[in-house]
Design a protein around this motif. Sequence first.
Motif, PDB file in Angstrom:
ATOM      1  N   ARG A  81      52.049  31.588  24.228  1.00 10.61           N
ATOM      2  CA  ARG A  81      50.925  32.188  25.570  1.00 10.61           C
ATOM      3  C   ARG A  81      51.605  32.837  26.653  1.00 10.61           C
ATOM      4  O   ARG A  81      52.868  32.254  27.125  1.00 10.61           O
ATOM      5  CB  ARG A  81      49.760  30.824  25.650  1.00 10.61           C
ATOM      6  CG  ARG A  81      50.530  29.942  26.441  1.00 10.61           C
ATOM      7  CD  ARG A  81      49.331  28.638  26.444  1.00 10.61           C
ATOM      8  NE  ARG A  81      49.779  27.659  27.066  1.00 10.61           N
ATOM      9  CZ  ARG A  81      49.256  26.359  27.234  1.00 10.61           C
ATOM     10  NH1 ARG A  81      48.017  26.116  26.457  1.00 10.61           N
ATOM     11  NH2 ARG A  81      49.599  25.405  28.029  1.00 10.61           N
ATOM     12  N   LEU A  82      50.821  33.550  27.205  1.00 11.43           N
ATOM     13  CA  LEU A  82      51.336  33.975  28.684  1.00 11.43           C
ATOM     14  C   LEU A  82      50.389  33.579  29.679  1.00 11.43           C
ATOM     15  O   LEU A  82      49.156  33.556  29.384  1.00 11.43           O
ATOM     16  CB  LEU A  82      51.233  35.564  28.453  1.00 11.43           C
ATOM     17  CG  LEU A  82      52.046  36.329  27.437  1.00 11.43           C
ATOM     18  CD1 LEU A  82      52.037  37.929  27.735  1.00 11.43           C
ATOM     19  CD2 LEU A  82      53.325  35.871  27.347  1.00 11.43           C
ATOM     20  N   SER A  83      50.767  33.473  30.850  1.00 10.37           N
ATOM     21  CA  SER A  83      49.908  32.741  32.021  1.00 10.37           C
ATOM     22  C   SER A  83      50.761  33.061  33.256  1.00 10.37           C
ATOM     23  O   SER A  83      51.742  33.587  33.347  1.00 10.37           O
ATOM     24  CB  SER A  83      49.750  31.234  31.869  1.00 10.37           C
ATOM     25  OG  SER A  83      51.001  30.545  31.791  1.00 10.37           O
ATOM     26  N   GLU A  84      49.823  32.846  34.264  1.00  4.91           N
ATOM     27  CA  GLU A  84      50.208  33.063  35.498  1.00  4.91           C
ATOM     28  C   GLU A  84      50.837  34.378  36.093  1.00  4.91           C
ATOM     29  O   GLU A  84      52.019  34.455  36.396  1.00  4.91           O
ATOM     30  CB  GLU A  84      51.177  32.188  35.910  1.00  4.91           C
ATOM     31  CG  GLU A  84      50.785  30.580  35.811  1.00  4.91           C
ATOM     32  CD  GLU A  84      49.678  29.978  36.560  1.00  4.91           C
ATOM     33  OE1 GLU A  84      49.591  30.525  37.595  1.00  4.91           O
ATOM     34  OE2 GLU A  84      48.742  29.568  36.247  1.00  4.91           O
ATOM     35  N   PHE A  85      50.077  35.239  35.830  1.00  2.28           N
ATOM     36  CA  PHE A  85      50.606  36.846  35.886  1.00  2.28           C
ATOM     37  C   PHE A  85      50.531  37.054  37.234  1.00  2.28           C
ATOM     38  O   PHE A  85      49.654  36.763  38.138  1.00  2.28           O
ATOM     39  CB  PHE A  85      49.683  37.733  35.262  1.00  2.28           C
ATOM     40  CG  PHE A  85      49.906  39.201  35.586  1.00  2.28           C
ATOM     41  CD1 PHE A  85      51.173  39.768  35.063  1.00  2.28           C
ATOM     42  CD2 PHE A  85      49.101  39.812  36.337  1.00  2.28           C
ATOM     43  CE1 PHE A  85      51.314  41.286  35.350  1.00  2.28           C
ATOM     44  CE2 PHE A  85      49.380  41.277  36.724  1.00  2.28           C
ATOM     45  CZ  PHE A  85      50.354  41.879  36.101  1.00  2.28           C
ATOM     46  N   GLN A  86      51.596  37.792  37.826  1.00  2.43           N
ATOM     47  CA  GLN A  86      51.723  38.216  39.118  1.00  2.43           C
ATOM     48  C   GLN A  86      52.139  39.744  39.435  1.00  2.43           C
ATOM     49  O   GLN A  86      53.201  39.935  38.525  1.00  2.43           O
ATOM     50  CB  GLN A  86      52.533  37.375  39.976  1.00  2.43           C
ATOM     51  CG  GLN A  86      52.118  35.961  40.162  1.00  2.43           C
ATOM     52  CD  GLN A  86      53.103  34.867  41.292  1.00  2.43           C
ATOM     53  OE1 GLN A  86      53.744  35.747  41.963  1.00  2.43           O
ATOM     54  NE2 GLN A  86      53.222  33.797  40.777  1.00  2.43           N
ATOM     55  N   LEU A  87      51.739  40.436  40.290  1.00  2.00           N
ATOM     56  CA  LEU A  87      52.099  41.824  40.520  1.00  2.00           C
ATOM     57  C   LEU A  87      52.205  42.021  42.025  1.00  2.00           C
ATOM     58  O   LEU A  87      51.391  41.614  42.759  1.00  2.00           O
ATOM     59  CB  LEU A  87      51.135  42.877  39.712  1.00  2.00           C
ATOM     60  CG  LEU A  87      51.348  44.402  40.136  1.00  2.00           C
ATOM     61  CD1 LEU A  87      52.655  44.641  39.546  1.00  2.00           C
ATOM     62  CD2 LEU A  87      50.214  45.098  39.838  1.00  2.00           C
ATOM     63  N   ASP A  88      53.415  42.783  42.420  1.00  2.00           N
ATOM     64  CA  ASP A  88      53.619  43.244  43.897  1.00  2.00           C
ATOM     65  C   ASP A  88      53.977  44.559  43.735  1.00  2.00           C
ATOM     66  O   ASP A  88      55.156  44.649  43.336  1.00  2.00           O
ATOM     67  CB  ASP A  88      54.359  41.975  44.567  1.00  2.00           C
ATOM     68  CG  ASP A  88      53.941  40.714  44.729  1.00  2.00           C
ATOM     69  OD1 ASP A  88      52.956  40.557  45.757  1.00  2.00           O
ATOM     70  OD2 ASP A  88      54.445  39.953  44.047  1.00  2.00           O
ATOM     71  N   ALA A  89      53.149  45.505  44.195  1.00  2.00           N
ATOM     72  CA  ALA A  89      53.676  46.683  43.934  1.00  2.00           C
ATOM     73  C   ALA A  89      53.396  47.577  45.403  1.00  2.00           C
ATOM     74  O   ALA A  89      52.463  47.215  46.168  1.00  2.00           O
ATOM     75  CB  ALA A  89      52.858  47.431  43.142  1.00  2.00           C
ATOM     76  N   THR A  90      54.242  48.651  45.580  1.00  2.00           N
ATOM     77  CA  THR A  90      54.011  49.299  46.752  1.00  2.00           C
ATOM     78  C   THR A  90      53.779  51.079  45.983  1.00  2.00           C
ATOM     79  O   THR A  90      54.341  51.227  45.251  1.00  2.00           O
ATOM     80  CB  THR A  90      55.059  49.696  47.454  1.00  2.00           C
ATOM     81  OG1 THR A  90      56.230  50.124  47.200  1.00  2.00           O
ATOM     82  CG2 THR A  90      55.678  47.987  48.221  1.00  2.00           C
ATOM     83  N   ALA A  91      53.002  51.880  46.868  1.00  2.00           N
ATOM     84  CA  ALA A  91      52.893  53.035  46.357  1.00  2.00           C
ATOM     85  C   ALA A  91      52.576  54.089  47.403  1.00  2.00           C
ATOM     86  O   ALA A  91      52.225  53.641  48.855  1.00  2.00           O
ATOM     87  CB  ALA A  91      51.472  52.969  45.363  1.00  2.00           C
ATOM     88  N   ALA A  92      52.664  55.263  47.344  1.00  2.00           N
ATOM     89  CA  ALA A  92      52.568  56.149  48.552  1.00  2.00           C
ATOM     90  C   ALA A  92      52.139  57.705  47.608  1.00  2.00           C
ATOM     91  O   ALA A  92      52.215  57.907  46.261  1.00  2.00           O
ATOM     92  CB  ALA A  92      54.025  56.488  49.084  1.00  2.00           C
ATOM     93  N   LEU A  93      51.885  58.697  48.715  1.00  2.00           N
ATOM     94  CA  LEU A  93      51.477  59.789  48.017  1.00  2.00           C
ATOM     95  C   LEU A  93      52.685  60.390  47.349  1.00  2.00           C
ATOM     96  O   LEU A  93      53.621  60.309  47.431  1.00  2.00           O
ATOM     97  CB  LEU A  93      51.009  60.790  49.086  1.00  2.00           C
ATOM     98  CG  LEU A  93      49.754  60.682  50.047  1.00  2.00           C
ATOM     99  CD1 LEU A  93      49.708  61.499  51.154  1.00  2.00           C
ATOM    100  CD2 LEU A  93      48.635  60.954  48.925  1.00  2.00           C
TER     101      LEU A  93
END
Length: 221
Positions: free
Chosen positions: A208-220
């Motif tokens: 099983r998969l748990s505790e998902f986290q995402l940190d992303a930056t984006a720009a034009l």
Amino acid sequence: MYAFQCGMRRLALASVLFTIPACATALPDSPDPASQPASLRERLADTTQLQVAAPASGGQITVERQVADGWEPSLIELGIDNGELLVSAAADGVTVEGIQVAFAPFALPDGVFTGHEARLTSVRLDLAHPTTVPAVWTSDDELTIHADLELALRWQLQLDGGAPTSLGSPRLPRVPVTITLTGDGSHVAADVTARAPGEVWAWAGLVRLSEFQLDATAALR
């Protein structure tokens, strides 16, 4: 007679010069400042596409495998190959029109599939549908969005380097997402954070998969 001939030659040369069209390099029109968005708020009046900066973005997920006395967890770092964010704003709020993040393949812990090397490939996260939410405008050039978004996960399972097998597209529980946008009419940047506590996906009571986290930056683009 000589003076007359010289005069005629000068007259003929002048006639030729005046009939040759002038060749000049046309300069491109300068952008009309009045036609450019003056602020982030004006820029987001139209759908704005931001590209995820892969090297500056990443995530984590906990992979657990069933063992005799319970679950054995392993923390997996998630690399990002590419992604994009689509967003627009109107008087009634901000619409997150699309989120797409493609993750690099990652190996599952040893023992999940006994005797086999296993990894997940073609891992992709997509916004299930456009969502309009209230926005907190700090100024005309900065806003923050807090939303519980429906995200769909797509991936494939690869064993021992063989052909990948699709694992379907499970819908995740609504994921709390925060998006902060800053910039002006010509530049827009975004910070995106997502946290999905608890179980994300399970398979056959073995993994099983748990505790998902995402940190992303984006720009034009």
